[in-house]
Design an enzyme around this catalytic site. Structure first.
Site, PDB file in Angstrom:
ATOM      1  N   LYS A 173       0.848  -1.207   0.000  1.00 18.27           N
ATOM      2  CA  LYS A 173       0.000   0.000   0.000  1.00 18.27           C
ATOM      3  C   LYS A 173       0.880   1.254   0.000  1.00 18.27           C
ATOM      4  O   LYS A 173       0.604   2.222  -0.686  1.00 18.27           O
ATOM      5  CB  LYS A 173      -0.915   0.024   1.227  1.00 18.27           C
ATOM      6  N   CYS A 202     -12.088   2.081  16.358  1.00 14.73           N
ATOM      7  CA  CYS A 202     -10.882   1.252  16.187  1.00 14.73           C
ATOM      8  C   CYS A 202      -9.944   1.235  17.385  1.00 14.73           C
ATOM      9  O   CYS A 202      -9.188   0.277  17.528  1.00 14.73           O
ATOM     10  CB  CYS A 202     -10.130   1.622  14.910  1.00 14.73           C
ATOM     11  N   MET A 203      -9.962   2.250  18.262  1.00 13.49           N
ATOM     12  CA  MET A 203      -8.997   2.181  19.363  1.00 13.49           C
ATOM     13  C   MET A 203      -9.475   2.740  20.683  1.00 13.49           C
ATOM     14  O   MET A 203      -8.685   2.915  21.592  1.00 13.49           O
ATOM     15  CB  MET A 203      -7.643   2.779  18.985  1.00 13.49           C
TER      16      MET A 203
END
Lengths: 97, 772
Positions: free
Chosen positions: B87, B176-177
């Site tokens: 990526k 996500c966190m």
């Protein structure tokens, strides 16, 4: 063509005169306490470019010689540098091959 | 041209030497190279952090004729030492997709029509003001991202919390966190890892807790593999719910049933104590024991409220608590053989072994996410393996600035750039720096992300501005939230770089500058702040998200709070923001330092970065004169928590008999809105699929590529099967990547969340399968 071996291996395998010489890069390690000397000595050699590491006793040396005779002569000079402990080939690219 | 070509080869020779030196001498730096590279004559190279994951790899972006044309790893960046993943190497191509948004659009009579961007900004300011006047300050909201730059998040927080007086600021990093944050806060009183990536160069054992690092953090995984190759005594243990590429490279894979990581972690602690492997000196000196509430719910209902309460307990009480978690008992619950639990405990318990634990979404997207974070810290704290090189419980992040923008700037409803809205002193500090009346800052948090979209559905929120994220793909239980966003009297503004399912529901679309088309900073997983200059121009009328917010703020009358000039606003914003973190616990590097280096780790004190916090050898904030100083908690100790196993919000039953697990693949970044426009990445994985165990596929009568209908209580989706692909789930589980907007798997998932962190669990819900 990419090389991972040492310069002498490459050179001994070549029989013909070359029109364009390969560019090489090396990791040069100075003898103890001789980093500054090594940088000075390498900088004074023609066809050499150096990039010293900021935080380690390592110098990147790039050579770009115009012909085989000069390349051979440069190799000899490098071999005789008193401040140089070792020289390891990192890269060699031969455009003709 | 011949000369240029030679110089280009010379650059390659130099890069190769740097890469070799980096492999031989970790941390080696060649400061003079950048200026040298500028003179190549063909391509000029400038440093930047990678656009994608939270690893924070340093890249060098090659520019020719004003266009970003190449990427190479930055050998001066200690994160990746010249390496990138696929990526990263293809990242600049994501700037140049054919359907890039270059003009603002406004919905008129049901259709989106192009308008000058200044007209769109006028409309946004007008609608925002009207909504606030008519429905109150908490009827307007900002939803941002861990891909926001630090200045983006900072000005959003300043406008909404400081000027408009609403705490309706959230970011997708909640998805996500958030559990990592609450894990840190409850165990240490301070957020973000105590260690750094250099732990990889010192550890003997790596345990990946539900973490497919080979695909999600490939550069760090490569560093782990290199460490194993360099040394003879290095092991990688993959503790997972399905077989992945990480499993293929690991020395051992241990499979557990979903949600039972809670029980296994407790069983490891039980074994450590039973075998007398506790580091008693460390525990007596630096640890205190606590318990919290149990049976805490799952947040599936609107207006769900939960507040935990810590109660002290003794080490002996903790031992009694663990008696429910003998390896033999936990084997029955988790499916993990008792001998494997004992093996894991022996690795953590061996004082001669340095252990680093890594985790990411598997532990964080979990209805007991805070608890499982606590439990892994418990293990490290019992044996004193923390805050020293190689001994690290290490929570990885998924986005490039989830730490920098969301956690440090505080773009969550309860947060401020320093501290929380509930704290009077923190509000006073913010009001002083922001130059707003302290009364402007509401002491009460409003909506966390799931509740924010529920409020949009209910009509409590009527105006929402979404930047740098794609919630109409990522929200769990998606159908409800998309229907909510489409309701008649909702006004949705979306700033993005490409059309997405989220721009589909927008009333106004603002074309955004992407990554190196603007100046900014990211903050990665290891407390490293990474500056990048504007390297190329944005297309058309695209504008940085920061500047979009400033434009609207000024239209709303806040010129005094947003006085900056376009020529140096990022520097000015950074220096204002930096005031929030003054002091040895979180000092940030000045702008002039950030621009020179490939990232700087905070706390940055007296010109030195801090690699291991809480250890006075490395951390200048330690003042207690002891071997460690866990200064985040008032008792100067790290907290071990008694947290029990509790089941998932929804488990397979006779009607919905499979677990559904969702996640990512190496080639695609999150919802794929950027990477699916990069031909190489798109062609590598052109569409999503459902992974099945081969025996489940045989029972269902499907072969590779045949279509399978996945049905839950919330929705259904039909997609091709993948059998024995890169990932293989265990029997009774299916896995679906979420990168493909053609297959909206979140129409099927459940919006249950951890009651402490409010982070949803995307890894566990119940589905049934049919051959389509």
């Amino acid at each position: 063509m990419w090389y991972s071996g040492v310069y002498t291996e490459w050179y001994s395998s070549k029989n013909n005169k070359k029109e364009t010489m390969p560019i090489f890069s090396y990791l040069a390690m100075p003898r103890e306490g001789a980093r500054e000397n090594l940088c000075t000595e390498l900088s004074n050699l023609e066809y050499c470019q150096i990039i010293p590491a900021e935080n380690k006793e390592i110098v990147v040396l790039v050579t770009d010689t115009p012909d085989e005779d000069i390349e051979r002569s440069l190799q000899l000079k490098l071999k005789n540098l008193t401040s140089l402990q070792s020289l390891s080939l990192a890269f060699g690219y031969d455009e003709q091959d | 041209m011949r000369l240029d070509r030679r110089q280009f080869i010379k650059q390659a020779a130099i890069s190769s030497a740097f890469a070799t030196a980096g492999a031989l001498f970790p941390g080696i730096s060649f400061g003079g190279w950048s200026s040298l590279a500028q003179n190549s004559g063909m391509i000029s190279w400038q440093k930047s952090p990678c656009r994608f994951c939270g690893t924070g790899c340093g890249v060098l972006v090659g520019v020719s004729d004003g266009r970003a044309v190449a990427v190479k790893g930055d050998p001066n960046c200690s994160v990746n030492k010249g390496l990138c993943c696929m990526k990263g190497y293809h990242s600049v191509q994501a700037l140049y997709g054919k359907d890039r948004l270059t003009k603002a659009m406004v919905r008129k009579n049901g259709s989106l029509v192009e308008v000058p961007i200044q007209e769109a900004l006028d409309l946004i300011a007008q609608k925002l003001q009207e909504t606030k006047d008519k429905h109150g300050k908490d009827s307007v909201a900002m939803y941002g991202s861990g891909q926001w730059t630090i200045p983006d998040g900072y000005v959003a927080s300043k406008l909404f919390k400081g000027c408009l007086g609403t705490n309706n600021v959230e970011a997708n990093a909640r998805l996500c966190m958030a559990s990592a944050v609450t894990g840190f806060m409850t165990s240490f009183g301070l957020d973000e890892p105590m260690g750094c990536y250099e732990d990889i160069d010192h550890a003997n054992v790596f345990v990946t807790w539900g973490n497919n690092m080979a695909e999600m953090h490939p550069v760090l995984f490569s560093r782990m593999l290199a460490q194993r190759k360099r040394k003879v005594d290095v092991k990688i243990i993959d503790f997972a719910t399905r077989y992945t590429r990480t499993s293929q490279a690991a020395d051992k894979t241990i499979i557990f049933k979903p949600q039972t990581d809670l029980a296994v972690a407790n069983a490891i602690c039980y074994e450590i104590i039973r075998n007398d492997w506790v580091n008693s000196n460390f525990v007596n000196e630096h640890v205190s024991f606590h318990k919290g509430k149990t049976n805490i719910g799952y947040g599936t209902e609107d207006h769900f409220v939960f507040n935990d309460k810590a109660e002290p307990m003794s080490f002996d009480d903790f031992k009694v608590f663990l008696e429910d978690y003998t390896p033999e008992k936990v084997e029955k619950l988790s499916g993990v053989p008792a001998k494997d639990i004992k093996y894991l405990a022996s690795l953590y318990g061996d004082p001669s072994v340095k252990v680093t634990s890594f985790w990411c979404m598997g532990m964080n997207q979990h209805t007991r996410g805070t608890w499982i974070n606590n439990l892994v810290y418990n293990i490290h704290l019992l044996v004193g393996k923390i805050s020293t090189p190689g001994n690290s419980p290490f929570s990885l992040t998924g986005q490039p600035s989830a730490c920098g923008t969301v956690r440090e700037v505080g773009t969550l409803t309860h947060k401020l750039p320093h501290g929380v809205v509930m704290n009077e002193q923190d509000r006073e500090m913010a009001a002083d720096i922001w130059d707003v009346p302290v009364e402007n800052i509401d002491p009460k948090p409003s909506y966390h992300t799931v509740e924010m979209f529920r409020a949009l559905d209910r009509g409590d929120i009527k105006f929402i501005w979404i930047q740098v994220t794609n919630p109409m793909v990522t929200m769990p239980n998606l159908i409800r939230y998309r229907d909510g966003a489409l309701k008649d009297d909702r006004f949705v503004v979306v700033s993005d770089v490409y059309p997405t399912p989220t721009t589909d529901v927008a009333d106004v679309i603002l074309p955004a500058a992407m990554w190196i088309e603007q100046e900014g900073m990211y903050g990665n997983s290891e407390r490293r702040t990474q500056h990048f200059a504007q390297i190329v121009d944005p297309p058309g009328e695209a504008m940085s998200d920061t500047w979009q917010i400033i434009e609207v703020a000024r239209r709303l009358g806040f010129e005094k709070q947003f006085p900056w000039d376009e020529s140096d606003y990022i520097e000015k914003i950074w220096e204002e923001y930096r005031r929030f973190h003054a002091g040895p616990k979180h000092e940030m590097a000045p702008y002039s330092v950030l621009t020179q280096r490939s990232g700087v780790q905070w706390p940055f004190v007296n010109g030195e970065e801090t690699r291991w916090r809480f250890n006075p050898k490395y951390d200048p904030a330690c003042t207690n004169g002891k071997e460690y100083d866990f200064y985040g908690k008032k008792d100067n100790r790290a907290w071990i928590w008694a947290r029990p196993y509790e089941p998932a919000a929804e488990s397979p039953d006779s009607e919905y008999n499979f677990w559904l697990n969702t996640g990512r693949v190496l080639e695609h970044w999150h919802t794929g809105s950027m990477t699916r426009r990069v031909p190489v990445l798109h062609n590598a994985v052109p569409s999503s699929y459902v992974e099945l165990h081969p025996e489940d596929a045989a029972e269902l009568g499907v072969v590779n590529g045949e279509r399978v209908k996945i049905i839950s209580r919330r929705g259904e989706i039909t997609m091709p099967a993948q059998i024995n692909g890169r990932g293989v789930p265990v029997r009774g589980m299916v896995f679906v990547p979420f990168f493909d907007e053609s297959y909206l798997i979140n129409e099927v998932t459940l919006d249950a969340f951890c009651p402490i962190s409010k982070q949803p669990d995307y890894k566990k819900c119940a589905v049934r399968l049919e051959k389509a």
